[in-house]
Design a protein around this motif. Sequence first.
Motif, mmCIF file in Angstrom:
data_model
loop_
_atom_site.group_PDB
_atom_site.id
_atom_site.type_symbol
_atom_site.label_atom_id
_atom_site.label_comp_id
_atom_site.label_asym_id
_atom_site.label_seq_id
_atom_site.Cartn_x
_atom_site.Cartn_y
_atom_site.Cartn_z
ATOM 1 N N ARG A 59 0.750 -1.163 0.168
ATOM 2 C CA ARG A 59 -0.059 0.040 -0.025
ATOM 3 C C ARG A 59 0.986 1.222 -0.039
ATOM 4 O O ARG A 59 0.509 2.558 -0.446
ATOM 5 N N VAL A 62 1.834 2.044 -3.679
ATOM 6 C CA VAL A 62 0.699 2.647 -4.642
ATOM 7 C C VAL A 62 0.096 3.786 -3.931
ATOM 8 O O VAL A 62 -0.502 4.512 -4.330
ATOM 9 N N ARG A 63 1.027 4.296 -2.885
ATOM 10 C CA ARG A 63 0.655 5.616 -2.231
ATOM 11 C C ARG A 63 -0.832 5.805 -1.676
ATOM 12 O O ARG A 63 -1.614 6.945 -1.722
ATOM 13 N N ILE A 64 -0.944 4.602 -1.085
ATOM 14 C CA ILE A 64 -2.545 4.869 -0.038
ATOM 15 C C ILE A 64 -1.823 5.207 1.333
ATOM 16 O O ILE A 64 -2.199 6.139 1.930
ATOM 17 N N MET A 96 -3.599 -1.756 -8.152
ATOM 18 C CA MET A 96 -3.330 -2.645 -7.078
ATOM 19 C C MET A 96 -4.589 -3.666 -7.346
ATOM 20 O O MET A 96 -5.663 -3.041 -7.603
ATOM 21 N N LEU B 202 -10.459 1.797 -1.115
ATOM 22 C CA LEU B 202 -9.067 1.958 -1.382
ATOM 23 C C LEU B 202 -8.897 1.777 -2.753
ATOM 24 O O LEU B 202 -8.208 2.410 -3.306
ATOM 25 N N TYR B 205 -9.474 4.892 -4.541
ATOM 26 C CA TYR B 205 -8.404 5.829 -4.315
ATOM 27 C C TYR B 205 -7.269 5.474 -5.330
ATOM 28 O O TYR B 205 -6.793 6.370 -5.665
ATOM 29 N N VAL B 206 -7.056 4.316 -5.184
ATOM 30 C CA VAL B 206 -5.841 3.908 -6.094
ATOM 31 C C VAL B 206 -6.199 4.148 -7.416
ATOM 32 O O VAL B 206 -5.136 4.416 -8.710
#
Lengths: 324, 307
Positions: A59, A62-64, A96, B202, B205-206
């Motif tokens: 994570r 992928v810059r979460i 991702m 998420l 977001y990605v």
Amino acid sequence: MQNAILKVDHVKTYFPVSTSIFAKKQYLKAVNDVSFEVGEHETFGLVGESGCGKSTLGRTIVRIYDPTEGKVFYKGQDIGRLKGDELKKFRKEVQMIFQDPYASLNARMTVGEIIREPMDIHHLYGSKQEREERVSQLLETVGLKPDHIRRYPHEFSGGQRQRISIARTLALDPKFIVCDEPISALDVSIQAQIINLLEKIQDEMNISYLFIAHDLGAVKHISQRIGAMYLGSLVEIGESEELYRNPLHPYTKALLSAIPIPDPQVMRKRAALDLDGEIPSPLNVPTGCAFRTRCPKAMPVCAEVKPELQTVGTSQVACHLYAK
Amino acid sequence: MNEEIKLTADLFEPLSEDEKNHEFIAAQSKTYFQDAWGRFKKNKMALIGLAFLSVMVILAILVPMFSPFEYDGMDLTALNEMPSLTHPMGTDKFGRDIFVRVMYGARISLSIGFSSAFICLVIGVVYGGIAGYVGGKTEMIMMRIVDILYSLPNLLIVILIMLIFGSNVISILIGICITAWIGMARLVRTQVLTLKEQEFALAAYVLGASRSRILFKHLVINCMGPIIVNVTMLVPSAIFTEAFLSFIGIGISAPAASWGTLANEARTLIESNPIQIIWPVLSICLTMLSLNFIGDGVSDAFDPKKK
């Protein structure tokens, strides 16, 4: 590595944990100083026990999450500094695939809407019509029927859902995909299908993978190189075959000895390297080598100095046993 | 080990047509709301409530339009009449037709109920959604503001607002809404807090989705069930608050009429003409009852465990 598409440079990802207002601030050290590179068209496998920070690392890439320290470079660019259009381009190219196919799809959207959404966000293709066509095309690529487009995710099985989520990431033509345990929620026969699908896509679209899993067999099959992770740190990196044939780090040895062999006679003969005790809490990582509390070969130096990755043969290993 | 197994062509046979189609999904694709409606329909009391409310809404729209009497049209030759064919509910102390006045009151009471629920829905969802999604200090400050508002005495605020803006529908609406959205905001915040960590959020977001897209297209949509249940509970409580305010004389004032005003007017004649108070009270009771039945039905329909 010369043509590295992704470079992880001494990344640490900590999470602040507050037990009460007055307590000293504690940090959960999910990823604790990790460095590695992934080449173009390469699959880099990442293995380790549950809770060792594999997913957090994925994570962070992928810059979460933003790394607490260290940097992640994608095609030479520090991803922490990307903004605006550059960030958008990064989002388009680095994708991702998530672990739980039941949680990773929005239950209120149809399959068509789910797969079309990335194209809507990035304004790909001129018209809605072209996007619809691309959706059907993608459904076919991942082995679903075009008439599934109006169905809702709850109408599909786990394997089919994972295919939908793969189709969603492919909608952006990504160059690098972090696969966060994409097969651990599926049953064995479906796992093989998904692995084959991922390999097929990789060849067709020239994608690099970071493949996170705790199923060692699957990782060996799909990866060219593998990194073994323990309590937030990489303990060993090696060519996939080499790492399996000749593991160096005591942790990797123990990990590999835990793979079941489908032959009771061989299984009985093999000396299982059982590890004692539990994985320590990432809130309170042991000093020196994180593995020393469970290591059968621990030495006094292990408590004092944290071993760095060093090259031994074709592999890299972080262990004092191999100190020169 | 593998060498021992000999594979020959005659071991394989082609898949039959039947097997090829075994992944075909036969069931009709149902959206979330179709599903919920299917469950709602099975609840008889809720359906009766819905039917009663629909009749009430239709009457409230049509009766004042087509009746020969005006809601404020006095007829001094027909004071305090008992129900008859011309006046189905009789007349009041000024000779005004009570049936028209009750239906006119229904307009006011129901529109206050529904519009305040709508206002609370919009404010609560946006406020709670932002607080839950942004998190951190923003959330802390936003939720403390909510706590402060919640601790103020509700009735006092309403009365003060009525004093400043006068007794009309708008100030009643403001008075009710100023605190009623808080429950909605808290509900949406907790829902969003749990949903935003889920993988589908998420994933969005990605994929590069903007914050507002994630919040409204992914998170809020997924807590629609509890939101709708909350809205159906807001409607009766708003109607009740309005009726109460008008009854104690600080709400809608005569000659305009809400159910509370009508009950208040009839109260003075409760000894000589007790029938006059029955109509507004009956309307309030039956409407509240059917709204509560609908609310129960809706909350069962959206409860995934009852599937």
